[in-house]
Design a protein around this motif. Sequence first.
Motif, PDB file in Angstrom:
ATOM      1  N   LYS A 292       0.814  -1.213   0.000  1.00 16.96           N
ATOM      2  CA  LYS A 292       0.000   0.000   0.000  1.00 16.96           C
ATOM      3  C   LYS A 292       0.847   1.262   0.000  1.00 16.96           C
ATOM      4  CE  LYS A 292      -1.092   1.974   3.572  1.00 16.96           C
ATOM      5  NZ  LYS A 292      -1.511   2.442   4.903  1.00 16.96           N
ATOM      6  N   ASP A 293       1.862   1.327   0.858  1.00 12.31           N
ATOM      7  CA  ASP A 293       2.658   2.534   0.994  1.00 12.31           C
ATOM      8  C   ASP A 293       3.411   2.868  -0.285  1.00 12.31           C
ATOM      9  OD1 ASP A 293       1.770   2.814   3.543  1.00 12.31           O
ATOM     10  OD2 ASP A 293       3.559   2.018   4.507  1.00 12.31           O
ATOM     11  N   ALA A 294       3.896   1.832  -0.978  1.00 15.74           N
ATOM     12  CA  ALA A 294       4.627   2.071  -2.221  1.00 15.74           C
ATOM     13  C   ALA A 294       3.716   2.644  -3.295  1.00 15.74           C
ATOM     14  CB  ALA A 294       5.269   0.777  -2.706  1.00 15.74           C
ATOM     15  N   VAL A 295       2.496   2.098  -3.396  1.00 21.60           N
ATOM     16  CA  VAL A 295       1.541   2.604  -4.394  1.00 21.60           C
ATOM     17  C   VAL A 295       1.105   4.021  -4.038  1.00 21.60           C
ATOM     18  CG1 VAL A 295      -0.735   2.247  -5.421  1.00 21.60           C
ATOM     19  CG2 VAL A 295       0.759   0.294  -4.981  1.00 21.60           C
ATOM     20  N   LEU A 296       0.871   4.276  -2.755  1.00 18.67           N
ATOM     21  CA  LEU A 296       0.503   5.608  -2.304  1.00 18.67           C
ATOM     22  C   LEU A 296       1.611   6.603  -2.641  1.00 18.67           C
ATOM     23  CD1 LEU A 296      -1.211   7.630  -0.700  1.00 18.67           C
ATOM     24  CD2 LEU A 296      -0.113   6.793   1.386  1.00 18.67           C
ATOM     25  N   TYR A 297       2.829   6.217  -2.382  1.00 18.40           N
ATOM     26  CA  TYR A 297       3.988   7.062  -2.654  1.00 18.40           C
ATOM     27  C   TYR A 297       4.054   7.440  -4.133  1.00 18.40           C
ATOM     28  CZ  TYR A 297       8.999   8.242  -2.966  1.00 18.40           C
ATOM     29  OH  TYR A 297      10.186   8.843  -3.204  1.00 18.40           O
ATOM     30  N   ASP A 298       3.949   6.447  -4.999  1.00 16.61           N
ATOM     31  CA  ASP A 298       4.016   6.708  -6.446  1.00 16.61           C
ATOM     32  C   ASP A 298       2.873   7.616  -6.900  1.00 16.61           C
ATOM     33  OD1 ASP A 298       6.265   5.151  -6.642  1.00 16.61           O
ATOM     34  OD2 ASP A 298       5.198   3.351  -7.299  1.00 16.61           O
ATOM     35  N   ALA A 299       1.670   7.393  -6.347  1.00 14.11           N
ATOM     36  CA  ALA A 299       0.515   8.204  -6.737  1.00 14.11           C
ATOM     37  C   ALA A 299       0.707   9.662  -6.333  1.00 14.11           C
ATOM     38  CB  ALA A 299      -0.757   7.639  -6.093  1.00 14.11           C
ATOM     39  N   LEU A 300       1.253   9.903  -5.141  1.00 12.68           N
ATOM     40  CA  LEU A 300       1.452  11.271  -4.672  1.00 12.68           C
ATOM     41  C   LEU A 300       2.555  11.977  -5.447  1.00 12.68           C
ATOM     42  CD1 LEU A 300       1.013  10.903  -0.794  1.00 12.68           C
ATOM     43  CD2 LEU A 300      -0.670  11.534  -2.534  1.00 12.68           C
ATOM     44  N   VAL A 301       3.611  11.244  -5.812  1.00 12.33           N
ATOM     45  CA  VAL A 301       4.669  11.829  -6.640  1.00 12.33           C
ATOM     46  C   VAL A 301       4.094  12.284  -7.979  1.00 12.33           C
ATOM     47  CG1 VAL A 301       6.774  11.326  -7.937  1.00 12.33           C
ATOM     48  CG2 VAL A 301       6.588  10.608  -5.554  1.00 12.33           C
ATOM     49  N   LYS A 302       3.238  11.439  -8.568  1.00 16.50           N
ATOM     50  CA  LYS A 302       2.618  11.779  -9.862  1.00 16.50           C
ATOM     51  C   LYS A 302       1.755  13.034  -9.738  1.00 16.50           C
ATOM     52  CE  LYS A 302       0.977   8.392 -12.298  1.00 16.50           C
ATOM     53  NZ  LYS A 302       0.101   7.303 -12.790  1.00 16.50           N
ATOM     54  N   LYS A 303       0.996  13.150  -8.642  1.00 13.77           N
ATOM     55  CA  LYS A 303       0.140  14.318  -8.443  1.00 13.77           C
ATOM     56  C   LYS A 303       0.980  15.579  -8.227  1.00 13.77           C
ATOM     57  CE  LYS A 303      -3.918  11.931  -6.562  1.00 13.77           C
ATOM     58  NZ  LYS A 303      -3.531  10.595  -6.994  1.00 13.77           N
ATOM     59  N   ALA A 304       2.050  15.464  -7.439  1.00 15.03           N
ATOM     60  CA  ALA A 304       2.917  16.620  -7.190  1.00 15.03           C
ATOM     61  C   ALA A 304       3.591  17.088  -8.476  1.00 15.03           C
ATOM     62  CB  ALA A 304       3.967  16.254  -6.145  1.00 15.03           C
ATOM     63  N   PHE A 305       4.018  16.140  -9.294  1.00 16.68           N
ATOM     64  CA  PHE A 305       4.666  16.466 -10.562  1.00 16.68           C
ATOM     65  C   PHE A 305       3.711  17.239 -11.465  1.00 16.68           C
ATOM     66  CE2 PHE A 305       6.348  15.459 -14.806  1.00 16.68           C
ATOM     67  CZ  PHE A 305       7.689  15.764 -14.618  1.00 16.68           C
ATOM     68  N   SER A 306       2.460  16.835 -11.511  1.00 18.12           N
ATOM     69  CA  SER A 306       1.463  17.515 -12.334  1.00 18.12           C
ATOM     70  C   SER A 306       1.228  18.940 -11.846  1.00 18.12           C
ATOM     71  CB  SER A 306       0.148  16.719 -12.311  1.00 18.12           C
ATOM     72  OG  SER A 306      -0.865  17.405 -13.015  1.00 18.12           O
ATOM     73  N   ILE A 307       1.126  19.122 -10.529  1.00 15.74           N
ATOM     74  CA  ILE A 307       0.888  20.451  -9.957  1.00 15.74           C
ATOM     75  C   ILE A 307       2.039  21.400 -10.273  1.00 15.74           C
ATOM     76  CG2 ILE A 307       0.690  21.728  -7.780  1.00 15.74           C
ATOM     77  CD1 ILE A 307      -0.785  19.239  -6.662  1.00 15.74           C
ATOM     78  N   LEU A 308       3.269  20.934 -10.085  1.00 21.34           N
ATOM     79  CA  LEU A 308       4.433  21.795 -10.301  1.00 21.34           C
ATOM     80  C   LEU A 308       4.615  22.135 -11.775  1.00 21.34           C
ATOM     81  CD1 LEU A 308       6.833  20.167  -7.713  1.00 21.34           C
ATOM     82  CD2 LEU A 308       5.847  22.458  -7.615  1.00 21.34           C
ATOM     83  N   ASN A 309       4.252  21.236 -12.662  1.00 19.51           N
ATOM     84  CA  ASN A 309       4.292  21.557 -14.100  1.00 19.51           C
ATOM     85  C   ASN A 309       3.302  22.666 -14.435  1.00 19.51           C
ATOM     86  OD1 ASN A 309       6.280  20.102 -15.579  1.00 19.51           O
ATOM     87  ND2 ASN A 309       5.179  18.211 -15.182  1.00 19.51           N
ATOM     88  N   ASP A 310       2.118  22.622 -13.806  1.00 23.08           N
ATOM     89  CA  ASP A 310       1.134  23.684 -14.020  1.00 23.08           C
ATOM     90  C   ASP A 310       1.659  25.028 -13.521  1.00 23.08           C
ATOM     91  OD1 ASP A 310      -0.663  21.999 -15.220  1.00 23.08           O
ATOM     92  OD2 ASP A 310      -1.824  21.615 -13.409  1.00 23.08           O
ATOM     93  N   VAL A 311       2.314  25.010 -12.351  1.00 24.60           N
ATOM     94  CA  VAL A 311       2.888  26.242 -11.806  1.00 24.60           C
ATOM     95  C   VAL A 311       3.937  26.801 -12.762  1.00 24.60           C
ATOM     96  CG1 VAL A 311       4.262  27.220  -9.923  1.00 24.60           C
ATOM     97  CG2 VAL A 311       2.450  25.578  -9.421  1.00 24.60           C
ATOM     98  N   ASN A 312       4.799  25.919 -13.263  1.00 22.65           N
ATOM     99  CA  ASN A 312       5.862  26.352 -14.167  1.00 22.65           C
ATOM    100  C   ASN A 312       5.300  27.001 -15.419  1.00 22.65           C
ATOM    101  OD1 ASN A 312       8.676  26.521 -14.823  1.00 22.65           O
ATOM    102  ND2 ASN A 312       8.400  24.823 -16.248  1.00 22.65           N
ATOM    103  N   LEU A 313       4.206  26.440 -15.958  1.00 24.96           N
ATOM    104  CA  LEU A 313       3.580  27.009 -17.152  1.00 24.96           C
ATOM    105  C   LEU A 313       3.021  28.399 -16.860  1.00 24.96           C
ATOM    106  CD1 LEU A 313       2.570  26.763 -20.056  1.00 24.96           C
ATOM    107  CD2 LEU A 313       0.551  25.585 -19.185  1.00 24.96           C
ATOM    108  N   GLN A 314       2.348  28.549 -15.711  1.00 22.78           N
ATOM    109  CA  GLN A 314       1.752  29.843 -15.393  1.00 22.78           C
ATOM    110  C   GLN A 314       2.821  30.904 -15.147  1.00 22.78           C
ATOM    111  OE1 GLN A 314      -1.581  29.828 -12.786  1.00 22.78           O
ATOM    112  NE2 GLN A 314      -1.339  31.953 -12.166  1.00 22.78           N
ATOM    113  N   VAL A 315       3.895  30.532 -14.473  1.00 24.04           N
ATOM    114  CA  VAL A 315       4.989  31.477 -14.244  1.00 24.04           C
ATOM    115  C   VAL A 315       5.593  31.911 -15.580  1.00 24.04           C
ATOM    116  CG1 VAL A 315       7.302  31.752 -13.267  1.00 24.04           C
ATOM    117  CG2 VAL A 315       5.531  30.622 -11.940  1.00 24.04           C
ATOM    118  N   GLY A 316       5.772  30.943 -16.497  1.00 28.97           N
ATOM    119  CA  GLY A 316       6.319  31.269 -17.810  1.00 28.97           C
ATOM    120  C   GLY A 316       5.460  32.271 -18.559  1.00 28.97           C
TER     121      GLY A 316
END
Length: 596
Positions: A292-316
Amino acid sequence: MYTTDINTPSKQTSNNLYNLLIFSAELIESTGSDYLTYQKHLQEIIERLEQKKFHLAVLGQFKRGKSSLLNALLGVEILPTSVIPLTSIPTFIKYGVKPCIEIHFTDSKENIKIVSDSHIELRDIISTYVTEDKNPENRLNVEKVDIYYNSSFLSTGVVLIDTPGIGSTHLHNTRATLNFLPQCDAAIFIVSADPPITETEINFLSEVEKIIDKIFFIINKIDYLSSTEINEVTGFIVNVINEKCGITAPQLFPLSAKQALNACKTNNPLLKKQSKVDLFIEYLEEFIAHDKDAVLYDALVKKAFSILNDVNLQVGMSIKAFKMPIQEALSKLSHFNTKLKEAEKQKLISFDILAGERKRLLQLLEEQAEYLRNKSKEHLKSILDSYFSKNDHIVENEMRDLFSKAIPIFHEHELGEISTFFDSHVNAIINEQLSRANNIINSVRNNAANIFDIPFQSQETTEGLVIAREPYWVLHQWKAILRPIPEEFIDRIVPKKMRERRIRNRLEQQIDILVLNNVENLRWSTLQNINSTFRKLKHDSDEQFTYITDITSKVIAATIEKRNNIESETSNELWQLEEMKIKIEKIILKLKEFQH
């Protein structure tokens, strides 16, 4: 205060991710109010890492037995079940020392919290808020329902979620489930053998697979199948999932949630074993304990990556806005307004086309309803003819019982055939309109992106109309005409042949009533579904068009306004944004190291 008690998949790795997310959230928060939404989403990920919550959703088509399966996993019937489209509100089942429910509302209404040791009382209260018959189209404005229950595997941080069923008569259920998917870490995808798996489920599963890495597959209702049939259905579903969705070697668990619940009610260990639910529970508990913890970890990394990409686009885009000369901005604004007028004309043309397609679709509905009426009458009359030819003594109630058994079997099969035919026509129309709307909206986005010289990748939206697999079939709706002398009494005093003709006439009249009511229920619910879908499609297209045009105009206006500010203030803000972009891009690169 943040804690660091995280063990996924190793303590050191988790702490590094945890600290990186905290740094990201603080950086975004310091930038200003324009980015608070992103900071809030990162904050939620950090809290998930702290609490190690794992959202496990039960997904599937209407009437596959989602709520029944959750009840079987809990060992108590706390979630309402029904033969009509039921769940319209996401229901979260969490660990609690005492049974409790909490109702959350979308408006300003205060939450309702009820504690009770009676699961029957809680179930009745829950049904008031989450069922279509008591809360149609969510008129009570319920956001979600939290259920707290004392369960061993819930105590590990697992949150079970009963989701709105896809493919129900109410299209907003399917839409709610699709919108909810990003919140899930893993899913139990439930199918059954009636039919094994539909095109709607395959399309929905394809969407789930893009977002959720871990999917448990359940084949429910095996109590209706022989061992040979179970093996055949399992093999067929495995092949379909592999070929249509690209999921290799999916593991399926055949079981009967109904048998498991009955076993709990009657304390019958043999029936519980026959249900095979324990085999799935053992696998699930093993997963919870080790994976469970490994799957949770991977899912949260994927969500964080998506959020930060959106931030980078808006800043640009903000940086481009600061650097753009005023005259260039004014020129591009004029050009953009010209393009908007062209897009507005295309939007109106697409709405005219949609209105014509809806008219043709309704005509198709009437043709299909008439086809089903005629075929239903022929089938029921063939049963009537067979009974009269094989029996010397005609008993009207026996004939009624035969109708009662034949109607659900016949109509379920015919509904499957017609639904497949009808759904293909509907989806073709909807997809064409979505493509038209998507092209128009993307043209606006492209023009907006070109203003700032920002790379843009066209987006697609695919959501069609879904037809219910099980309608509200009407049984035993017999015509009753009050007469001074009962028909049965008259039947007893007239000659046999006359009595049989009288009975046959009554039964044929009742066939007409049965067919009319059953087919009309299907026709009416489908009509409402079509109207709702077309209204929503038009509304969403118009709303998205308005949103894109408004936000782009505001960005350009803000560009011109900021260029008129004191140069030192503009330069300082531009410098801060450029520094933030450098840091965000470094964080994104660092975050990639955590992806598997």
